[in-house]
Design a protein around this motif. Structure first.
Motif, PDB file in Angstrom:
ATOM      1  N   GLY A 249      51.341  65.920  20.107  1.00 41.15           N
ATOM      2  CA  GLY A 249      51.852  66.308  21.597  1.00 41.15           C
ATOM      3  C   GLY A 249      53.063  65.300  21.819  1.00 41.15           C
ATOM      4  O   GLY A 249      53.251  64.416  21.010  1.00 41.15           O
ATOM      5  N   ILE A 250      53.702  65.700  22.900  1.00 38.80           N
ATOM      6  CA  ILE A 250      54.846  64.854  23.288  1.00 38.80           C
ATOM      7  C   ILE A 250      54.746  64.913  24.707  1.00 38.80           C
ATOM      8  O   ILE A 250      54.797  66.002  25.547  1.00 38.80           O
ATOM      9  CB  ILE A 250      56.343  65.522  22.938  1.00 38.80           C
ATOM     10  N   ASP A 251      54.843  63.846  25.231  1.00 39.45           N
ATOM     11  CA  ASP A 251      54.642  63.825  27.008  1.00 39.45           C
ATOM     12  C   ASP A 251      55.906  62.988  27.526  1.00 39.45           C
ATOM     13  O   ASP A 251      56.380  61.884  27.199  1.00 39.45           O
ATOM     14  CB  ASP A 251      53.371  62.579  27.246  1.00 39.45           C
ATOM     15  N   PHE A 252      56.751  63.828  27.897  1.00 36.67           N
ATOM     16  CA  PHE A 252      58.318  63.430  28.152  1.00 36.67           C
ATOM     17  C   PHE A 252      58.150  62.459  29.592  1.00 36.67           C
ATOM     18  O   PHE A 252      58.838  61.597  29.483  1.00 36.67           O
ATOM     19  CB  PHE A 252      59.122  64.657  28.433  1.00 36.67           C
ATOM     20  N   GLU A 253      57.222  62.643  30.440  1.00 38.62           N
ATOM     21  CA  GLU A 253      57.272  62.078  31.532  1.00 38.62           C
ATOM     22  C   GLU A 253      56.557  60.546  31.267  1.00 38.62           C
ATOM     23  O   GLU A 253      57.183  59.685  31.997  1.00 38.62           O
ATOM     24  CB  GLU A 253      56.192  62.633  32.772  1.00 38.62           C
ATOM     25  N   GLY A 254      55.596  60.527  30.641  1.00 44.96           N
ATOM     26  CA  GLY A 254      54.900  59.490  30.219  1.00 44.96           C
ATOM     27  C   GLY A 254      55.810  58.679  28.836  1.00 44.96           C
ATOM     28  O   GLY A 254      55.335  57.597  28.561  1.00 44.96           O
ATOM     29  N   ARG A 255      56.749  59.476  28.470  1.00 47.20           N
ATOM     30  CA  ARG A 255      57.556  58.967  27.279  1.00 47.20           C
ATOM     31  C   ARG A 255      56.687  58.377  26.061  1.00 47.20           C
ATOM     32  O   ARG A 255      56.710  57.262  25.710  1.00 47.20           O
ATOM     33  CB  ARG A 255      58.490  57.848  27.653  1.00 47.20           C
ATOM     34  N   LYS A 256      55.846  59.450  25.652  1.00 53.06           N
ATOM     35  CA  LYS A 256      54.812  59.181  24.758  1.00 53.06           C
ATOM     36  C   LYS A 256      54.567  60.266  23.692  1.00 53.06           C
ATOM     37  O   LYS A 256      54.913  61.230  24.060  1.00 53.06           O
ATOM     38  CB  LYS A 256      53.299  58.931  25.404  1.00 53.06           C
ATOM     39  N   VAL A 257      54.579  59.905  22.365  1.00 57.58           N
ATOM     40  CA  VAL A 257      54.527  60.918  21.438  1.00 57.58           C
ATOM     41  C   VAL A 257      53.120  60.536  20.558  1.00 57.58           C
ATOM     42  O   VAL A 257      52.800  59.489  20.060  1.00 57.58           O
ATOM     43  CB  VAL A 257      55.663  60.718  20.352  1.00 57.58           C
ATOM     44  N   ARG A 258      52.375  61.445  20.248  1.00 53.95           N
ATOM     45  CA  ARG A 258      51.067  61.430  19.809  1.00 53.95           C
ATOM     46  C   ARG A 258      51.134  62.067  18.349  1.00 53.95           C
ATOM     47  O   ARG A 258      51.353  63.277  18.049  1.00 53.95           O
ATOM     48  CB  ARG A 258      49.943  62.027  20.490  1.00 53.95           C
ATOM     49  N   PHE A 259      50.889  61.202  17.443  1.00 54.74           N
ATOM     50  CA  PHE A 259      50.742  61.753  15.976  1.00 54.74           C
ATOM     51  C   PHE A 259      49.493  61.650  15.420  1.00 54.74           C
ATOM     52  O   PHE A 259      48.538  60.861  15.927  1.00 54.74           O
ATOM     53  CB  PHE A 259      51.566  60.766  15.057  1.00 54.74           C
ATOM     54  N   ILE A 260      49.244  62.661  14.602  1.00 56.50           N
ATOM     55  CA  ILE A 260      48.110  62.638  13.749  1.00 56.50           C
ATOM     56  C   ILE A 260      48.367  62.652  12.098  1.00 56.50           C
ATOM     57  O   ILE A 260      49.181  63.541  11.820  1.00 56.50           O
ATOM     58  CB  ILE A 260      46.973  63.845  13.960  1.00 56.50           C
ATOM     59  N   LEU A 261      47.961  61.586  11.733  1.00 58.36           N
ATOM     60  CA  LEU A 261      48.771  61.374  10.066  1.00 58.36           C
ATOM     61  C   LEU A 261      47.577  61.507   8.976  1.00 58.36           C
ATOM     62  O   LEU A 261      46.479  61.020   9.326  1.00 58.36           O
ATOM     63  CB  LEU A 261      49.464  60.132  10.167  1.00 58.36           C
ATOM     64  N   PRO A 262      47.936  62.023   7.794  1.00 57.92           N
ATOM     65  CA  PRO A 262      46.801  61.894   6.720  1.00 57.92           C
ATOM     66  C   PRO A 262      46.572  60.416   6.425  1.00 57.92           C
ATOM     67  O   PRO A 262      47.341  59.737   6.424  1.00 57.92           O
ATOM     68  CB  PRO A 262      47.497  62.786   5.773  1.00 57.92           C
ATOM     69  N   GLU A 263      45.383  60.539   5.562  1.00 58.82           N
ATOM     70  CA  GLU A 263      44.976  58.985   5.230  1.00 58.82           C
ATOM     71  C   GLU A 263      46.276  58.237   4.222  1.00 58.82           C
ATOM     72  O   GLU A 263      46.678  59.017   3.409  1.00 58.82           O
ATOM     73  CB  GLU A 263      43.856  59.052   4.473  1.00 58.82           C
ATOM     74  N   GLY A 264      46.318  56.974   4.531  1.00 60.00           N
ATOM     75  CA  GLY A 264      47.386  56.434   3.639  1.00 60.00           C
ATOM     76  C   GLY A 264      48.883  56.299   3.921  1.00 60.00           C
ATOM     77  O   GLY A 264      49.669  55.530   3.386  1.00 60.00           O
ATOM     78  N   LEU A 265      49.121  57.335   4.860  1.00 59.26           N
ATOM     79  CA  LEU A 265      50.815  57.474   5.059  1.00 59.26           C
ATOM     80  C   LEU A 265      51.321  56.235   5.881  1.00 59.26           C
ATOM     81  O   LEU A 265      52.478  55.650   5.540  1.00 59.26           O
ATOM     82  CB  LEU A 265      51.073  58.682   5.934  1.00 59.26           C
ATOM     83  N   LEU A 266      50.418  55.611   6.714  1.00 56.37           N
ATOM     84  CA  LEU A 266      50.821  54.280   7.431  1.00 56.37           C
ATOM     85  C   LEU A 266      50.960  53.173   6.275  1.00 56.37           C
ATOM     86  O   LEU A 266      51.832  52.031   6.623  1.00 56.37           O
ATOM     87  CB  LEU A 266      49.993  53.942   8.212  1.00 56.37           C
ATOM     88  N   GLU A 267      50.389  53.311   5.226  1.00 53.48           N
ATOM     89  CA  GLU A 267      50.510  52.134   4.260  1.00 53.48           C
ATOM     90  C   GLU A 267      51.440  52.319   3.122  1.00 53.48           C
ATOM     91  O   GLU A 267      51.916  51.406   2.419  1.00 53.48           O
ATOM     92  CB  GLU A 267      49.027  52.132   3.379  1.00 53.48           C
ATOM     93  N   LEU A 268      52.198  53.352   3.235  1.00 52.11           N
ATOM     94  CA  LEU A 268      53.524  53.412   2.324  1.00 52.11           C
ATOM     95  C   LEU A 268      54.594  52.655   2.632  1.00 52.11           C
ATOM     96  O   LEU A 268      55.091  52.425   3.806  1.00 52.11           O
ATOM     97  CB  LEU A 268      53.732  54.919   2.165  1.00 52.11           C
TER      98      LEU A 268
END
Length: 198
Positions: free
Chosen positions: A179-198
């Motif tokens: 989701g993207i909240d333009f008024e709150g200037r926020k993006v919500r991500f759902i990522l697969p396991e391990g992607l943040l560790e690359l």
């Protein structure tokens, strides 16, 4: 709160063209140099400029027609000649077709570019374990950060996220954006396991 779903995000990303609004009909040929008579609908703009394309539907595609000549005849009529339709035979191909015009006001409200998301807060949920059964939900780890950059590439567009003092590259794809909240200037991500560790 304006919250865009991942589906809306994808539609906006893929649909860069404006909405086409019915604006008139091509009635008959006029003259010998490819001219045609047009009936104009109320949606046809009073301040029409000849560099604005009109669109006709041919074989399921919106085909732009550019005016070489356009002359109003009263409030609901006009005479026009289109580039590449400069003979009687070519002009006859257009007779009977309805034409439309891009509704720029309709498209402007919802259009955004991925670069516009730079500086937004990032809420990231990472799936960390596969469920043992279909009834169980996967375990998730939630972290917060900021979307600091966007790298435009046809092959692999990327967001740069700053999370916990380090930079992480995340593919800018519909599957990862919840989701993207333009008024709150926020993006919500759902990522697969391990992607943040690359």
């Amino acid at each position: 709160m304006v919250l865009y779903s991942a589906y809306s995000y994808l539609c906006t990303l893929l649909n860069r063209s404006d909405m086409i609004v019915p604006a008139g009909r091509i009635n008959k040929r006029f003259g010998t140099e490819g001219g045609v008579m047009l009936s104009l609908y109320p949606a046809f703009p009073d301040d029409f400029a000849v560099d604005t394309p009109l669109f006709v539907r041919i074989d399921g595609l919106d085909v732009p027609l550019y005016c070489d000549r356009f002359e109003r005849r009263g409030m609901a009529g006009a005479v026009a000649a289109f580039a590449d339709f400069d003979t009687e035979r070519r002009a006859q191909e257009l007779v009977g077709l309805e034409f439309g015009i891009a509704d720029e006001e309709e498209g402007d409200d919802d259009e955004f570019f991925l670069e516009d998301l730079i500086g937004f807060a990032a809420e990231v949920e990472e799936l960390v374990a596969e469920p043992a059964s279909k009834e169980e939900h996967p375990a998730r780890r939630c972290v917060a950060g900021r979307l600091t950059d966007y790298y435009d590439s046809e092959a692999n567009p990327l967001f740069e996220l700053e999370i916990g003092g380090r930079s992480v590259l995340v593919p800018a794809v519909e599957e990862f954006i919840a989701g993207i909240d333009f008024e709150g200037r926020k993006v919500r991500f759902i990522l697969p396991e391990g992607l943040l560790e690359l």
